[in-house]
Write a protein that holds these residues in place. Structure first.
Motif, PDB file in Angstrom:
ATOM      1  N   PHE A   1      -3.485  69.028 -19.834  1.00 51.02           N
ATOM      2  CA  PHE A   1      -4.450  67.945 -19.625  1.00 51.02           C
ATOM      3  C   PHE A   1      -3.890  66.885 -18.677  1.00 51.02           C
ATOM      4  O   PHE A   1      -4.578  66.432 -17.751  1.00 51.02           O
ATOM      5  CB  PHE A   1      -4.812  67.306 -20.968  1.00 51.02           C
ATOM      6  CG  PHE A   1      -5.562  66.010 -20.842  1.00 51.02           C
ATOM      7  CD1 PHE A   1      -6.904  65.990 -20.504  1.00 51.02           C
ATOM      8  CD2 PHE A   1      -4.906  64.794 -21.048  1.00 51.02           C
ATOM      9  CE1 PHE A   1      -7.597  64.787 -20.382  1.00 51.02           C
ATOM     10  CE2 PHE A   1      -5.583  63.596 -20.922  1.00 51.02           C
ATOM     11  CZ  PHE A   1      -6.938  63.593 -20.586  1.00 51.02           C
ATOM     12  N   GLN A   2      -2.654  66.488 -18.909  1.00 51.95           N
ATOM     13  CA  GLN A   2      -2.055  65.455 -18.067  1.00 51.95           C
ATOM     14  C   GLN A   2      -1.935  65.912 -16.610  1.00 51.95           C
ATOM     15  O   GLN A   2      -2.178  65.126 -15.685  1.00 51.95           O
ATOM     16  CB  GLN A   2      -0.681  65.065 -18.621  1.00 51.95           C
ATOM     17  CG  GLN A   2      -0.755  64.281 -19.926  1.00 51.95           C
ATOM     18  CD  GLN A   2       0.611  64.055 -20.550  1.00 51.95           C
ATOM     19  OE1 GLN A   2       1.530  64.862 -20.394  1.00 51.95           O
ATOM     20  NE2 GLN A   2       0.758  62.951 -21.261  1.00 51.95           N
ATOM     21  N   LYS A   3      -1.568  67.168 -16.394  1.00 53.52           N
ATOM     22  CA  LYS A   3      -1.454  67.671 -15.024  1.00 53.52           C
ATOM     23  C   LYS A   3      -2.816  67.711 -14.342  1.00 53.52           C
ATOM     24  O   LYS A   3      -2.964  67.319 -13.172  1.00 53.52           O
ATOM     25  CB  LYS A   3      -0.823  69.062 -15.021  1.00 53.52           C
ATOM     26  CG  LYS A   3       0.607  69.118 -15.537  1.00 53.52           C
ATOM     27  CD  LYS A   3       1.542  68.265 -14.673  1.00 53.52           C
ATOM     28  CE  LYS A   3       2.984  68.414 -15.148  1.00 53.52           C
ATOM     29  NZ  LYS A   3       3.916  67.539 -14.372  1.00 53.52           N
ATOM     30  N   LEU A   4      -3.833  68.185 -15.054  1.00 55.66           N
ATOM     31  CA  LEU A   4      -5.176  68.224 -14.474  1.00 55.66           C
ATOM     32  C   LEU A   4      -5.678  66.818 -14.172  1.00 55.66           C
ATOM     33  O   LEU A   4      -6.267  66.570 -13.112  1.00 55.66           O
ATOM     34  CB  LEU A   4      -6.134  68.940 -15.422  1.00 55.66           C
ATOM     35  CG  LEU A   4      -6.054  70.466 -15.455  1.00 55.66           C
ATOM     36  CD1 LEU A   4      -6.943  71.025 -16.563  1.00 55.66           C
ATOM     37  CD2 LEU A   4      -6.453  71.058 -14.116  1.00 55.66           C
ATOM     38  N   LEU A   5      -5.452  65.897 -15.093  1.00 58.10           N
ATOM     39  CA  LEU A   5      -5.911  64.527 -14.876  1.00 58.10           C
ATOM     40  C   LEU A   5      -5.194  63.894 -13.692  1.00 58.10           C
ATOM     41  O   LEU A   5      -5.817  63.196 -12.876  1.00 58.10           O
ATOM     42  CB  LEU A   5      -5.696  63.694 -16.141  1.00 58.10           C
ATOM     43  CG  LEU A   5      -6.127  62.226 -16.051  1.00 58.10           C
ATOM     44  CD1 LEU A   5      -7.609  62.108 -15.710  1.00 58.10           C
ATOM     45  CD2 LEU A   5      -5.813  61.494 -17.358  1.00 58.10           C
TER      46      LEU A   5
END
Length: 476
Positions: free
Chosen positions: A16-20
Motif C-alpha cells: 500500500f505504501q509503495k503504491l501510494l
C-alpha cells in the motif's frame, strides 16, 4: 498490546505504501507540469493572490495568503522529490516519528494544492489521495507492526468509496437498475482508452453482466471487508479485479489504482510473505493512533449520514483537511457523446472559403483516425474538463473563454497541454472558433473500410470566429 497490532498485514502495508508513494509522485507531477496554464498567476482561473484569515481557515494551504508561481512550482517539485524518496523506502530507514513526519509532508503539500485548486481539483480522486495519505501517516514503518485501528479505517474509506459509488448509480439513473448503462458508458466516458472501443463493441448481454457485477461488488461486497479472513481477502480481491477491469476500459486518473491500493490493505498475505516479529509499539504512538482514530470516527458521522440520504452528495469533503469524504461516480450516464473541436485561422476576415485548422488534445477525442491513448494514472485536467464543457457550455464559462484567449495569444504553457497546435507560439491564430460534433465509435465494418476509430457528425457552431479584443465577430 495484541489488540493494537496486526503483524500479519506487514506486507499489505508495504505494498500500500509503495503504491501510494507512486500515485503521490504522479499527482505532484501532474500539478508541476500543468498548474501555470490552469490556475497559475496568468492561468485560465488564477488563484486569488490574497485571502482573509477566515478563508484560510476554511481552506488551509501553504500557498496562501500570498501565492506565486515560483512557490507553487517549488512545492510541486518538492512533492515529487518526497514521493520518490518514499517510493525508494526512505521512510523505512528513519525512526518511527521520522517516518510519520516524512509521510506528513506530501499530504500537507497536496492539501495545499487541493484547497487552492478550485474547479481543476474538484474530483473524487483528489479527496481520496488526501484521505489515504493521512492514514498512511499513522501506519508507521518497519519499526512497528501495522496498527489494527488504522487498517480498519482504511477499510472504512474503501467501504465509503465503493458503497457510495454503488448507491449513486442505483439512485441516479434508471439505466443502472435496468442494467443497460454500459450499452453507452464505454463510448461516452470522459477519456476513453485504447481498449474502450473493444469494450463498447462487446455483446449487449455481456454489458448487462458487467452492470450486474458492478452492483454486486459495490453494494454487497463492501460489507464483507469487515468479516474475518479469508472472507475479507476474497472481498478485496473481487474489488481489485473490478478496478483492473476499469483500468483496462478507460482513463480515470489515479482513482482505480488508489482503490486497488486501499483493497490491498485488507489482504492477508501471510501465506506468501510469512510472519515477522515486531517490537512493542511505543506508548506515544498508541496514544496518537487511538486519538486520531477517535477523531476520524467522529468526523465520519456526516459522510455516513450522506450514504443514507436520498439527496446523496458525491465527491464531497466535510472538513477543511479533507480527512473523511464522500465519494461516487457516474450516477448518470450520457447516451450520446458530444465533443468540442477548437479550430483557428490566420485569416483576418473569415468567410466561407477560410481554411480552419484544428487543435488536437492529448486524451480528448479529436481526429477520428487517432486511436484513444492510455494516460491514467496521469491526469489530463484540461482534457477532462473539455468533456464537461461539451455536456454543458455554461459549466465551462469560468475558464473556457480564458482558454480561447490563451490560444489567441499563443500562450506556451497552454499549448504544452495540447498534443498538437497548428500555430506556433510566435504566430498565433487571428481567430478561433468552437464546433460541436457528435462522436461514436466506428463499427467493425466502418473501421475496416476507413481505418477510423471514431465517426463524427457536425451538430452546430458553438462559438463563432473569436479574436482578441472582441469586436463584431468576437466574444473574448
Amino acid at each position: 498490546m495484541e489488540w493494537f497490532a496486526a503483524p500479519e498485514y506487514w506486507l499489505s502495508r508495504l505494498v500500500f505504501q509503495k503504491l501510494l508513494a507512486l500515485l503521490y509522485l504522479v499527482a505532484f507531477l501532474t500539478t508541476a507540469l500543468q498548474f501555470r496554464a490552469l490556475n497559475g498567476s496568468r492561468g485560465m482561473t488564477p488563484v486569488r493572490e490574497s485571502v482573509t484569515w477566515a478563508q484560510w481557515r476554511h481552506s488551509p494551504s501553504l500557498l496562501l495568503p500570498r501565492r506565486s508561481d515560483r512557490l507553487t512550482a517549488c512545492c510541486a517539485w518538492t512533492g515529487c522529490a518526497l514521493s520518490a524518496a518514499l517510493l525508494a523506502g526512505a521512510d523505512q530507514l528513519l525512526p518511527l516519528w521520522g517516518a510519520m513526519l516524512l509521510w506528513t509532508a506530501p499530504w500537507v503539500l497536496y492539501l495545499s494544492f487541493v484547497n487552492t485548486g478550485s474547479l481543476w481539483y474538484g474530483f473524487g480522486w483528489e479527496l481520496l489521495i488526501l484521505e489515504a495519505g493521512f492514514l498512511a501517516v499513522l501506519l508507521g514503518n518497519d519499526r512497528v507492526a501495522p496498527p489494527l485501528p488504522v487498517l480498519l479505517l482504511l477499510r472504512w474509506a474503501l467501504f465509503r468509496l465503493e458503497f457510495g459509488a454503488g448507491l449513486i448509480k442505483w439512485r441516479g439513473d434508471r439505466c443502472w437498475r435496468e442494467l443497460t448503462c454500459l450499452y453507452h458508458h464505454h463510448e461516452t466516458q470522459p477519456l476513453p482508452g485504447p481498449l474502450s472501443r473493444l469494450f463498447h463493441l462487446l455483446p449487449r448481454p455481456v454489458h448487462r453482466v458487467e452492470a450486474a457485477a458492478n452492483h454486486v461488488v459495490q453494494l454487497g461486497v463492501p460489507f464483507l471487508l469487515f468479516t474475518p479472513q479469508p472472507v475479507a481477502s476474497a472481498a478485496a480481491c473481487l474489488m481489485i479485479a473490478t478496478q483492473l477491469w476499469l483500468v483496462a476500459s478507460g482513463n480515470f486518473a489515479w482513482l482505480n489504482w488508489l482503490t486497488i491500493a486501499l483493497a490491498v490493505t485488507a489482504l492477508d498475505l501471510t501465506p506468501l510473505a510469512g510472519d515477522r516479529a515486531f517490537a512493542s509499539p511505543p506508548l506515544w504512538y498508541v496514544v496518537v493512533v487511538c486519538a486520531a482514530t477517535a477523531g476520524l470516527l467522529a468526523l465520519s458521522y456526516r459522510p455516513a449520514r450522506n450514504l443514507l440520504s436520498r439527496q446523496q452528495a458525491m465527491n464531497r469533503s466535510w472538513d477543511p483537511l479533507r480527512l473523511v469524504n464522500s465519494y461516487g461516480a457516474f450516477g448518470s450516464v450520457s447516451r450520446v457523446r458530444h465533443e468540442l473541436v477548437v479550430e483557428g485561422t490566420d485569416d483576418p476576415a473569415p468567410g466561407p472559403g477560410t481554411r480552419w485548422l484544428a487543435y488536437e488534445f492529448r486524451g480528448k477525442p479529436g481526429d477520428p483516425a487517432r486511436r484513444p491513448r492510455q494516460f491514467a494514472p496521469y491526469h489530463l485536467r484540461l482534457d477532462w474538463m473539455m468533456w464537461f464543457a461539451a455536456l454543458s457550455p455554461a459549466f465551462a464559462r469560468p475558464w473556457f473563454d480564458g482558454f480561447l484567449e490563451r490560444l489567441l495569444t499563443g500562450d506556451r504553457d497552454t499549448l504544452r497541454l495540447l498534443r498538437h497546435s497548428p500555430f506556433p507560439p510566435d504566430a498565433p491564430p487571428v481567430h478561433v472558433r468552437v464546433l460541436l460534433y457528435r462522436y461514436r465509435f466506428t463499427t467493425r465494418e466502418e473501421r475496416r473500410a476507413t481505418g477510423d476509430w471514431w465517426h463524427r457528425t457536425f451538430v452546430r457552431e458553438l462559438t463563432g470566429p473569436t479574436r482578441l479584443g472582441g469586436g463584431p465577430r468576437g466574444r473574448t
